[in-house]
Every structure is written in structure tokens, then in C-alpha cells.
Write a protein that holds these residues in place. Structure first.
Motif, PDB file in Angstrom:
ATOM      1  N   ARG A  25      -4.418  11.650  -7.256  1.00 17.93           N
ATOM      2  CA  ARG A  25      -4.600  10.196  -7.132  1.00 17.93           C
ATOM      3  C   ARG A  25      -4.285   9.688  -5.720  1.00 17.93           C
ATOM      4  NH1 ARG A  25      -5.294   7.124 -11.916  1.00 17.93           N
ATOM      5  NH2 ARG A  25      -5.254   8.502 -13.695  1.00 17.93           N
ATOM      6  N   ILE A  26      -3.301  10.237  -5.068  1.00 18.96           N
ATOM      7  CA  ILE A  26      -2.951   9.783  -3.717  1.00 18.96           C
ATOM      8  C   ILE A  26      -4.089  10.084  -2.740  1.00 18.96           C
ATOM      9  CG2 ILE A  26      -1.364  10.141  -1.785  1.00 18.96           C
ATOM     10  CD1 ILE A  26       0.848  10.519  -3.842  1.00 18.96           C
ATOM     11  N   VAL A  27      -4.674  11.253  -2.828  1.00 16.74           N
ATOM     12  CA  VAL A  27      -5.812  11.605  -1.964  1.00 16.74           C
ATOM     13  C   VAL A  27      -6.987  10.678  -2.280  1.00 16.74           C
ATOM     14  CG1 VAL A  27      -7.463  13.435  -1.390  1.00 16.74           C
ATOM     15  CG2 VAL A  27      -5.055  13.994  -1.721  1.00 16.74           C
ATOM     16  N   SER A  28      -7.195  10.385  -3.546  1.00 13.74           N
ATOM     17  CA  SER A  28      -8.257   9.469  -3.941  1.00 13.74           C
ATOM     18  C   SER A  28      -8.044   8.086  -3.331  1.00 13.74           C
ATOM     19  CB  SER A  28      -8.313   9.376  -5.462  1.00 13.74           C
ATOM     20  OG  SER A  28      -9.274   8.442  -5.863  1.00 13.74           O
ATOM     21  N   LEU A  29      -6.806   7.592  -3.373  1.00 12.06           N
ATOM     22  CA  LEU A  29      -6.504   6.287  -2.765  1.00 12.06           C
ATOM     23  C   LEU A  29      -6.696   6.304  -1.252  1.00 12.06           C
ATOM     24  CD1 LEU A  29      -3.381   5.158  -4.818  1.00 12.06           C
ATOM     25  CD2 LEU A  29      -5.692   4.220  -4.893  1.00 12.06           C
ATOM     26  N   ILE A  30      -6.367   7.408  -0.621  1.00 12.22           N
ATOM     27  CA  ILE A  30      -6.564   7.521   0.838  1.00 12.22           C
ATOM     28  C   ILE A  30      -8.050   7.428   1.168  1.00 12.22           C
ATOM     29  CG2 ILE A  30      -6.395   9.114   2.786  1.00 12.22           C
ATOM     30  CD1 ILE A  30      -3.688  10.018   1.593  1.00 12.22           C
ATOM     31  N   PHE A  31      -8.903   8.066   0.365  1.00 12.22           N
ATOM     32  CA  PHE A  31     -10.346   7.994   0.608  1.00 12.22           C
ATOM     33  C   PHE A  31     -10.920   6.618   0.248  1.00 12.22           C
ATOM     34  CE2 PHE A  31     -10.464  12.783   0.236  1.00 12.22           C
ATOM     35  CZ  PHE A  31     -10.819  12.976   1.566  1.00 12.22           C
ATOM     36  N   LEU A  32     -10.321   5.933  -0.716  1.00  8.82           N
ATOM     37  CA  LEU A  32     -10.812   4.615  -1.110  1.00  8.82           C
ATOM     38  C   LEU A  32     -10.416   3.503  -0.135  1.00  8.82           C
ATOM     39  CD1 LEU A  32     -10.562   4.129  -4.972  1.00  8.82           C
ATOM     40  CD2 LEU A  32     -12.563   4.000  -3.523  1.00  8.82           C
ATOM     41  N   THR A  33      -9.325   3.696   0.588  1.00 10.20           N
ATOM     42  CA  THR A  33      -8.842   2.647   1.499  1.00 10.20           C
ATOM     43  C   THR A  33      -9.879   2.253   2.548  1.00 10.20           C
ATOM     44  OG1 THR A  33      -6.568   3.338   1.126  1.00 10.20           O
ATOM     45  CG2 THR A  33      -6.995   2.007   3.086  1.00 10.20           C
ATOM     46  N   PRO A  34     -10.517   3.183   3.295  1.00  7.22           N
ATOM     47  CA  PRO A  34     -11.533   2.746   4.268  1.00  7.22           C
ATOM     48  C   PRO A  34     -12.732   2.064   3.607  1.00  7.22           C
ATOM     49  CG  PRO A  34     -11.053   5.090   4.539  1.00  7.22           C
ATOM     50  CD  PRO A  34     -10.283   4.612   3.366  1.00  7.22           C
ATOM     51  N   VAL A  35     -13.113   2.525   2.414  1.00  6.10           N
ATOM     52  CA  VAL A  35     -14.229   1.893   1.700  1.00  6.10           C
ATOM     53  C   VAL A  35     -13.866   0.447   1.377  1.00  6.10           C
ATOM     54  CG1 VAL A  35     -15.621   1.950  -0.400  1.00  6.10           C
ATOM     55  CG2 VAL A  35     -15.018   4.087   0.748  1.00  6.10           C
ATOM     56  N   PHE A  36     -12.661   0.245   0.874  1.00  9.46           N
ATOM     57  CA  PHE A  36     -12.194  -1.097   0.538  1.00  9.46           C
ATOM     58  C   PHE A  36     -12.141  -1.994   1.786  1.00  9.46           C
ATOM     59  CE2 PHE A  36      -8.632  -4.084  -0.180  1.00  9.46           C
ATOM     60  CZ  PHE A  36      -9.203  -4.812  -1.221  1.00  9.46           C
ATOM     61  N   LEU A  37     -11.638  -1.476   2.902  1.00 10.45           N
ATOM     62  CA  LEU A  37     -11.550  -2.264   4.135  1.00 10.45           C
ATOM     63  C   LEU A  37     -12.932  -2.642   4.668  1.00 10.45           C
ATOM     64  CD1 LEU A  37      -8.612  -0.438   5.957  1.00 10.45           C
ATOM     65  CD2 LEU A  37      -8.571  -2.668   4.825  1.00 10.45           C
ATOM     66  N   VAL A  38     -13.866  -1.723   4.593  1.00  9.75           N
ATOM     67  CA  VAL A  38     -15.232  -2.023   5.050  1.00  9.75           C
ATOM     68  C   VAL A  38     -15.859  -3.102   4.177  1.00  9.75           C
ATOM     69  CG1 VAL A  38     -17.571  -1.065   5.224  1.00  9.75           C
ATOM     70  CG2 VAL A  38     -15.649   0.174   6.194  1.00  9.75           C
ATOM     71  N   LEU A  39     -15.656  -2.995   2.855  1.00 11.21           N
ATOM     72  CA  LEU A  39     -16.201  -4.018   1.958  1.00 11.21           C
ATOM     73  C   LEU A  39     -15.574  -5.390   2.217  1.00 11.21           C
ATOM     74  CD1 LEU A  39     -16.518  -2.066  -1.403  1.00 11.21           C
ATOM     75  CD2 LEU A  39     -18.343  -2.782   0.139  1.00 11.21           C
ATOM     76  N   LEU A  40     -14.273  -5.411   2.490  1.00  9.69           N
ATOM     77  CA  LEU A  40     -13.614  -6.683   2.833  1.00  9.69           C
ATOM     78  C   LEU A  40     -14.192  -7.281   4.108  1.00  9.69           C
ATOM     79  CD1 LEU A  40      -9.799  -6.234   2.099  1.00  9.69           C
ATOM     80  CD2 LEU A  40     -11.356  -7.909   1.134  1.00  9.69           C
ATOM     81  N   PHE A  41     -14.389  -6.456   5.121  1.00  9.87           N
ATOM     82  CA  PHE A  41     -14.939  -6.929   6.398  1.00  9.87           C
ATOM     83  C   PHE A  41     -16.358  -7.474   6.210  1.00  9.87           C
ATOM     84  CE2 PHE A  41     -17.383  -6.107  10.280  1.00  9.87           C
ATOM     85  CZ  PHE A  41     -16.699  -6.946  11.148  1.00  9.87           C
ATOM     86  N   VAL A  42     -17.187  -6.740   5.481  1.00 10.95           N
ATOM     87  CA  VAL A  42     -18.568  -7.192   5.241  1.00 10.95           C
ATOM     88  C   VAL A  42     -18.565  -8.505   4.463  1.00 10.95           C
ATOM     89  CG1 VAL A  42     -20.693  -6.623   3.989  1.00 10.95           C
ATOM     90  CG2 VAL A  42     -19.607  -4.910   5.432  1.00 10.95           C
ATOM     91  N   GLY A  43     -17.686  -8.616   3.469  1.00 12.64           N
ATOM     92  CA  GLY A  43     -17.584  -9.864   2.715  1.00 12.64           C
ATOM     93  C   GLY A  43     -17.152 -11.033   3.578  1.00 12.64           C
ATOM     94  N   TYR A  44     -16.202 -10.794   4.467  1.00 16.42           N
ATOM     95  CA  TYR A  44     -15.727 -11.845   5.378  1.00 16.42           C
ATOM     96  C   TYR A  44     -16.858 -12.321   6.294  1.00 16.42           C
ATOM     97  CZ  TYR A  44     -13.099 -14.058   9.147  1.00 16.42           C
ATOM     98  OH  TYR A  44     -12.653 -14.945  10.084  1.00 16.42           O
ATOM     99  N   VAL A  45     -17.598 -11.388   6.874  1.00 16.65           N
ATOM    100  CA  VAL A  45     -18.695 -11.751   7.775  1.00 16.65           C
ATOM    101  C   VAL A  45     -19.790 -12.506   7.012  1.00 16.65           C
ATOM    102  CG1 VAL A  45     -20.562 -10.810   9.202  1.00 16.65           C
ATOM    103  CG2 VAL A  45     -18.242  -9.921   9.436  1.00 16.65           C
ATOM    104  N   LEU A  46     -20.138 -12.026   5.832  1.00  9.91           N
ATOM    105  CA  LEU A  46     -21.172 -12.702   5.049  1.00  9.91           C
ATOM    106  C   LEU A  46     -20.750 -14.105   4.641  1.00  9.91           C
ATOM    107  CD1 LEU A  46     -22.533  -9.828   2.782  1.00  9.91           C
ATOM    108  CD2 LEU A  46     -23.665 -10.919   4.720  1.00  9.91           C
ATOM    109  N   PHE A  47     -19.497 -14.268   4.202  1.00  9.18           N
ATOM    110  CA  PHE A  47     -19.022 -15.594   3.810  1.00  9.18           C
ATOM    111  C   PHE A  47     -19.075 -16.560   4.991  1.00  9.18           C
ATOM    112  CE2 PHE A  47     -15.628 -18.748   3.591  1.00  9.18           C
ATOM    113  CZ  PHE A  47     -16.023 -19.428   2.451  1.00  9.18           C
ATOM    114  N   ASN A  48     -18.602 -16.137   6.153  1.00  9.05           N
ATOM    115  CA  ASN A  48     -18.592 -17.031   7.310  1.00  9.05           C
ATOM    116  C   ASN A  48     -19.982 -17.305   7.854  1.00  9.05           C
ATOM    117  OD1 ASN A  48     -15.843 -17.710   7.562  1.00  9.05           O
ATOM    118  ND2 ASN A  48     -15.429 -15.664   8.297  1.00  9.05           N
ATOM    119  N   SER A  49     -20.919 -16.431   7.607  1.00 10.44           N
ATOM    120  CA  SER A  49     -22.299 -16.703   7.998  1.00 10.44           C
ATOM    121  C   SER A  49     -22.944 -17.696   7.035  1.00 10.44           C
ATOM    122  CB  SER A  49     -23.115 -15.415   8.003  1.00 10.44           C
ATOM    123  OG  SER A  49     -22.623 -14.550   8.986  1.00 10.44           O
ATOM    124  N   TRP A  50     -22.503 -17.665   5.790  1.00 16.92           N
ATOM    125  CA  TRP A  50     -23.075 -18.531   4.765  1.00 16.92           C
ATOM    126  C   TRP A  50     -22.438 -19.919   4.770  1.00 16.92           C
ATOM    127  CZ3 TRP A  50     -19.973 -20.106   0.583  1.00 16.92           C
ATOM    128  CH2 TRP A  50     -20.637 -20.852  -0.383  1.00 16.92           C
TER     129      TRP A  50
END
Length: 187
Positions: A25-50
Motif C-alpha cells: 500500500r505504501i508503494v501504491s500511495l507513492i505512485f498515486l501522489t504524482p497522479v493526484f498532484l497533476v490532477l489538482l494542477f489541471v483542475g486549478y488551471v481549468l477552474f481559473n480559465s473558466w
């Protein structure tokens, strides 16, 4: 090309996170962290563009003392992230008389900006908006959640003869300036 490479890496991280989720589970969370951060960044950019503020989200109150006026503005909704640091106040006074003693908060770096280019952009936009046949008097004001400015009208000018507009500026990355105007009534 680099965007495709980044997308491939994110997909690989996501697949690896799913693969390791039951055993490590710890290795899984380590791999999920960059995915989660990228999704947060994309959401932030899309919201501010909208998200854009509108003229309806700005309220004005006017206080009068003789020929001196103080206008206070308050935004009901949050300001947009891609707002320009300065907005503008546009006065149309009969016989093109000058408004005196305009006091307002200004952006510190405004003198370093291309002032002439900004003011020309505002004037070009004003021409499209069907202005009166008078010459506009344009003053910059710092864009902020709450603001106020004061001015003195010439002695022989009545408040109902003056047209005042607040011009809100917005500049998304890699895009031209956008404006909208809201009329301020001196009643």
C-alpha cells in the motif's frame, strides 16, 4: 512531445499504483501522489480559465459632499485569478472639463508598465462600446476586493451630466486583454 511523455508517465504511475494496491500500500500511495498532484494542477488551471467575474458581482456606494465624491466598490464574489493588477475609471464630463483631485490606490509597478499601451487598449475598447461624443478621462486603480476613489467635479457640472464607468481588465496567459464596463451613478 514533452506533454505526451508526461501523460505516459502519469498513466504508468497510475497503473503501477493499481498493481501494488493490495500487496504494498505504501508503494501504491507513492505512485498515486504524482497522479493526484497533476490532477489538482489541471483542475486549478481549468477552474481559473473558466471562472470570470461579471459586472453584476460589483457593488458601488457613493458619498457626496459639495462637489466632492467618494465612490466605494465591493466585490460580492471572489476576483478572478487572471485579473490584471490594474482596473480603470473612465469619466465623461460635459464640455470635456477635467475632473480634479482624483485620489485612488494605484499599482506600484504601473509606471513601469506600458501605460500608453494599456490606456490605448482601454480607449479602443471604449470606442466599441458606443461612448458619448466626449473625450474620456482615464485613471488607473488597483484591482482589489474592496476599493474606493474620490474626485471633485468642476463647479458648473451637475452630477447627472457626468458619466462614470469602472473598467475591469482580465488577461489570461497567452491571450489579449479583455474588458467589461459597469456604470457608476452619482445619485
Amino acid at each position: 512531445m514533452s506533454i505526451i511523455f508526461a501523460i505516459i508517465i502519469i498513466i504508468v504511475f497510475f497503473i503501477l499504483a493499481i498493481r501494488f494496491r493490495k500487496t504494498r500500500r505504501i508503494v501504491s500511495l507513492i505512485f498515486l501522489t504524482p497522479v493526484f498532484l497533476v490532477l489538482l494542477f489541471v483542475g486549478y488551471v481549468l477552474f481559473n480559465s473558466w471562472y470570470h467575474t461579471s459586472a453584476d458581482s460589483l457593488n458601488f456606494t457613493v458619498q457626496k459632499e459639495n462637489q466632492s465624491y467618494t465612490v466605494t466598490g465591493v466585490w460580492k464574489k471572489p476576483l478572478d485569478a487572471y485579473r490584471f493588477p490594474t482596473d480603470f475609471i473612465v469619466f465623461y464630463v460635459p464640455n470635456n472639463e477635467e475632473v480634479r483631485d482624483v485620489k485612488r490606490n494605484m499599482v506600484e509597478d504601473y509606471k513601469k508598465m506600458d501605460r500608453n499601451g494599456l490606456e490605448e487598449s482601454v480607449q479602443e475598447w471604449i470606442k466599441k462600446e458606443n461612448p458619448p461624443e466626449l473625450i474620456p478621462q482615464i485613471f488607473d486603480i488597483e484591482t482589489s476586493k474592496e476599493f474606493s476613489f474620490s474626485f471633485v467635479l468642476p463647479e458648473n457640472v451637475k452630477p447627472n451630466e457626468v458619466k462614470i464607468y469602472y473598467a475591469h481588465t482580465r488577461e489570461e496567459p497567452m491571450d489579449a486583454l479583455e474588458f467589461w464596463f459597469k456604470k457608476i451613478d452619482l445619485k
